[in-house]
Motif scaffolding. Sequence first.
Motif, PDB file in Angstrom:
ATOM      1  N   ILE A 133       0.840  -1.196   0.000  1.00  0.00           N
ATOM      2  CA  ILE A 133       0.000   0.000   0.000  1.00  0.00           C
ATOM      3  C   ILE A 133       0.880   1.252   0.000  1.00  0.00           C
ATOM      4  O   ILE A 133       0.593   2.227  -0.699  1.00  0.00           O
ATOM      5  N   ALA A 134       1.975   1.223   0.787  1.00  0.00           N
ATOM      6  CA  ALA A 134       2.899   2.363   0.825  1.00  0.00           C
ATOM      7  C   ALA A 134       3.573   2.559  -0.532  1.00  0.00           C
ATOM      8  O   ALA A 134       3.739   3.697  -0.996  1.00  0.00           O
ATOM      9  N   ALA A 135       3.944   1.453  -1.177  1.00  0.00           N
ATOM     10  CA  ALA A 135       4.566   1.550  -2.505  1.00  0.00           C
ATOM     11  C   ALA A 135       3.577   2.116  -3.514  1.00  0.00           C
ATOM     12  O   ALA A 135       3.950   2.929  -4.374  1.00  0.00           O
ATOM     13  N   HIS A 136       2.321   1.718  -3.401  1.00  0.00           N
ATOM     14  CA  HIS A 136       1.284   2.236  -4.292  1.00  0.00           C
ATOM     15  C   HIS A 136       1.117   3.742  -4.102  1.00  0.00           C
ATOM     16  O   HIS A 136       1.014   4.502  -5.079  1.00  0.00           O
ATOM     17  N   ALA A 137       1.125   4.174  -2.832  1.00  0.00           N
ATOM     18  CA  ALA A 137       1.007   5.612  -2.545  1.00  0.00           C
ATOM     19  C   ALA A 137       2.188   6.376  -3.132  1.00  0.00           C
ATOM     20  O   ALA A 137       2.022   7.465  -3.703  1.00  0.00           O
ATOM     21  N   ALA A 138       3.393   5.814  -3.020  1.00  0.00           N
ATOM     22  CA  ALA A 138       4.586   6.476  -3.559  1.00  0.00           C
ATOM     23  C   ALA A 138       4.506   6.603  -5.079  1.00  0.00           C
ATOM     24  O   ALA A 138       4.899   7.625  -5.651  1.00  0.00           O
ATOM     25  N   LEU A 139       3.968   5.574  -5.734  1.00  0.00           N
ATOM     26  CA  LEU A 139       3.828   5.624  -7.184  1.00  0.00           C
ATOM     27  C   LEU A 139       2.821   6.692  -7.610  1.00  0.00           C
ATOM     28  O   LEU A 139       3.020   7.390  -8.604  1.00  0.00           O
ATOM     29  N   LEU A 140       1.737   6.832  -6.846  1.00  0.00           N
ATOM     30  CA  LEU A 140       0.750   7.867  -7.164  1.00  0.00           C
ATOM     31  C   LEU A 140       1.346   9.263  -6.991  1.00  0.00           C
ATOM     32  O   LEU A 140       1.097  10.163  -7.797  1.00  0.00           O
ATOM     33  N   VAL A 141       2.139   9.444  -5.937  1.00  0.00           N
ATOM     34  CA  VAL A 141       2.820  10.727  -5.741  1.00  0.00           C
ATOM     35  C   VAL A 141       3.816  10.961  -6.877  1.00  0.00           C
ATOM     36  O   VAL A 141       3.932  12.070  -7.418  1.00  0.00           O
ATOM     37  N   GLY A 142       4.506   9.901  -7.275  1.00  0.00           N
ATOM     38  CA  GLY A 142       5.482  10.016  -8.345  1.00  0.00           C
ATOM     39  C   GLY A 142       4.873  10.393  -9.676  1.00  0.00           C
ATOM     40  O   GLY A 142       5.571  10.924 -10.554  1.00  0.00           O
ATOM     41  N   ALA A 143       3.562  10.145  -9.840  1.00  0.00           N
ATOM     42  CA  ALA A 143       2.890  10.523 -11.079  1.00  0.00           C
ATOM     43  C   ALA A 143       2.985  12.030 -11.304  1.00  0.00           C
ATOM     44  O   ALA A 143       3.019  12.495 -12.455  1.00  0.00           O
ATOM     45  N   GLY A 144       3.014  12.791 -10.220  1.00  0.00           N
ATOM     46  CA  GLY A 144       3.179  14.235 -10.339  1.00  0.00           C
ATOM     47  C   GLY A 144       4.581  14.606 -10.784  1.00  0.00           C
ATOM     48  O   GLY A 144       4.767  15.502 -11.622  1.00  0.00           O
ATOM     49  N   ALA A 145       5.579  13.905 -10.258  1.00  0.00           N
ATOM     50  CA  ALA A 145       6.972  14.198 -10.610  1.00  0.00           C
ATOM     51  C   ALA A 145       7.252  13.867 -12.071  1.00  0.00           C
ATOM     52  O   ALA A 145       7.910  14.638 -12.779  1.00  0.00           O
ATOM     53  N   ILE A 146       6.726  12.719 -12.549  1.00  0.00           N
ATOM     54  CA  ILE A 146       7.016  12.344 -13.933  1.00  0.00           C
ATOM     55  C   ILE A 146       6.251  13.228 -14.912  1.00  0.00           C
ATOM     56  O   ILE A 146       6.547  13.225 -16.113  1.00  0.00           O
ATOM     57  N   THR A 147       5.280  13.973 -14.415  1.00  0.00           N
ATOM     58  CA  THR A 147       4.604  14.958 -15.252  1.00  0.00           C
ATOM     59  C   THR A 147       5.482  16.195 -15.436  1.00  0.00           C
ATOM     60  O   THR A 147       5.610  16.735 -16.529  1.00  0.00           O
ATOM     61  N   LEU A 148       6.118  16.623 -14.348  1.00  0.00           N
ATOM     62  CA  LEU A 148       6.885  17.861 -14.356  1.00  0.00           C
ATOM     63  C   LEU A 148       8.226  17.717 -15.065  1.00  0.00           C
ATOM     64  O   LEU A 148       8.600  18.568 -15.876  1.00  0.00           O
ATOM     65  N   VAL A 149       8.947  16.642 -14.783  1.00  0.00           N
ATOM     66  CA  VAL A 149      10.326  16.514 -15.263  1.00  0.00           C
ATOM     67  C   VAL A 149      10.431  16.553 -16.793  1.00  0.00           C
ATOM     68  O   VAL A 149      11.229  17.332 -17.337  1.00  0.00           O
ATOM     69  N   PRO A 150       9.644  15.746 -17.543  1.00  0.00           N
ATOM     70  CA  PRO A 150       9.783  15.819 -19.004  1.00  0.00           C
ATOM     71  C   PRO A 150       9.424  17.183 -19.587  1.00  0.00           C
ATOM     72  O   PRO A 150      10.006  17.603 -20.596  1.00  0.00           O
ATOM     73  N   LEU A 151       8.466  17.888 -18.959  1.00  0.00           N
ATOM     74  CA  LEU A 151       8.112  19.218 -19.452  1.00  0.00           C
ATOM     75  C   LEU A 151       9.282  20.186 -19.288  1.00  0.00           C
ATOM     76  O   LEU A 151       9.533  21.033 -20.154  1.00  0.00           O
ATOM     77  N   LEU A 152      10.018  20.044 -18.195  1.00  0.00           N
ATOM     78  CA  LEU A 152      11.177  20.911 -17.967  1.00  0.00           C
ATOM     79  C   LEU A 152      12.316  20.575 -18.926  1.00  0.00           C
ATOM     80  O   LEU A 152      12.961  21.465 -19.475  1.00  0.00           O
ATOM     81  N   THR A 153      12.577  19.274 -19.138  1.00  0.00           N
ATOM     82  CA  THR A 153      13.654  18.896 -20.054  1.00  0.00           C
ATOM     83  C   THR A 153      13.298  19.284 -21.492  1.00  0.00           C
ATOM     84  O   THR A 153      14.176  19.654 -22.274  1.00  0.00           O
ATOM     85  N   LEU A 154      12.007  19.224 -21.832  1.00  0.00           N
ATOM     86  CA  LEU A 154      11.595  19.656 -23.165  1.00  0.00           C
ATOM     87  C   LEU A 154      11.818  21.152 -23.346  1.00  0.00           C
ATOM     88  O   LEU A 154      12.239  21.607 -24.420  1.00  0.00           O
ATOM     89  N   ALA A 155      11.554  21.927 -22.286  1.00  0.00           N
ATOM     90  CA  ALA A 155      11.776  23.374 -22.353  1.00  0.00           C
ATOM     91  C   ALA A 155      13.250  23.686 -22.587  1.00  0.00           C
ATOM     92  O   ALA A 155      13.599  24.587 -23.361  1.00  0.00           O
ATOM     93  N   VAL A 156      14.142  22.928 -21.938  1.00  0.00           N
ATOM     94  CA  VAL A 156      15.582  23.126 -22.137  1.00  0.00           C
ATOM     95  C   VAL A 156      15.969  22.767 -23.570  1.00  0.00           C
ATOM     96  O   VAL A 156      16.721  23.489 -24.233  1.00  0.00           O
ATOM     97  N   ALA A 157      15.437  21.637 -24.070  1.00  0.00           N
ATOM     98  CA  ALA A 157      15.751  21.210 -25.429  1.00  0.00           C
ATOM     99  C   ALA A 157      15.269  22.234 -26.453  1.00  0.00           C
ATOM    100  O   ALA A 157      15.935  22.471 -27.468  1.00  0.00           O
ATOM    101  N   SER A 158      14.127  22.864 -26.188  1.00  0.00           N
ATOM    102  CA  SER A 158      13.537  23.812 -27.139  1.00  0.00           C
ATOM    103  C   SER A 158      14.406  25.044 -27.336  1.00  0.00           C
ATOM    104  O   SER A 158      14.285  25.741 -28.354  1.00  0.00           O
TER     105      SER A 158
END
Length: 316
Positions: A226-251
């Motif tokens: 259950i704790a691992a599941h909660a961590a994965l749900l929280v991580g869904a927010g992080a994996i949303t932000l990181v690629p958008l930032l790296t794309l901005a740098v690439a642009s």
Amino acid sequence: MTRLNRYDQSASIGLGYGLFTYVAWGFFPLYFHSLAPAGAFEVICHRAIWGLVFSLAALAILPRGFAALKAALSNPQLTVRLAIAGFLIIGNWTSYVYAVLTDRTIDASLGYFINPLITVALGRVFLRERLTRLQGVALALGAGAVLVLAIGLEHFPWLAIVMPTTFAGYSLVKKKIALDVTPVVGLSIETGVVTPIMIAYLVYLCARGETSFHVLTATGSPASSIAAHAALLVGAGAITLVPLLTLAVASRTLSLSLLGLLQYISPVMQLIVATVVFKEVVEPMRWAGSALVWAAIVVLLIDGAIRARQRKRRHG
């Protein structure tokens, strides 16, 4: 170091960030598939809420981050556009996660292949951009692909249409404000607008005992799971932000045409994941529809190469 060497180095760094961005998006089906038994909208709720948390944390670290956020919020027109973008991207996320969680990752992949075609169409309708002859051919091939899929699958391929339509709409809304707001500020406002709705829906699920945590508890899952599941749900927010930032740098260093070519990495990887990892079956008519989409993409790439050569000749 000469200016040319510095340019080559920054372009190489930009290419690295661009490759990371699209490869990361290509692996997203594996991540979201691991979030079961959470439903698509529960996943999106966590993705938006934790995306806002991580965005605000990034603003706290960045110089004058909150000042930039305040400046953006003081512009009503900008805020409204970002709010519209927020609802469009939520629609895109929901349809995408729903596709992955219901074993329709191939539809998700096809949707992102179709995305450039819908983007071209929206540019023609809303921005009055003139279509070249080859772009018209590509759009015709794309329309033919949708028709073939609808006939062959005996149902309208709504996921493969909703996903690129919402993302193309999102891109259209943000096109005119790209220079007015940074990616982190934009994402903060977009997710901030929808977060109250997301929280309300999670409260509703909790009241009915229908969250994924209720399901895991009822099936006797250990506390560590259950704790691992909660961590994965929280991580869904992080994996949303990181690629958008790296794309901005690439642009900042890569041309738009090169970024456009790189974007096809994601749907190709999603198709591979769907067929190899998830063992999804591809019907013959779906292959036929996909072939038409790929042909349209080739036509668009040829058109882009021709126009790039023409611009180079004009400017010496």
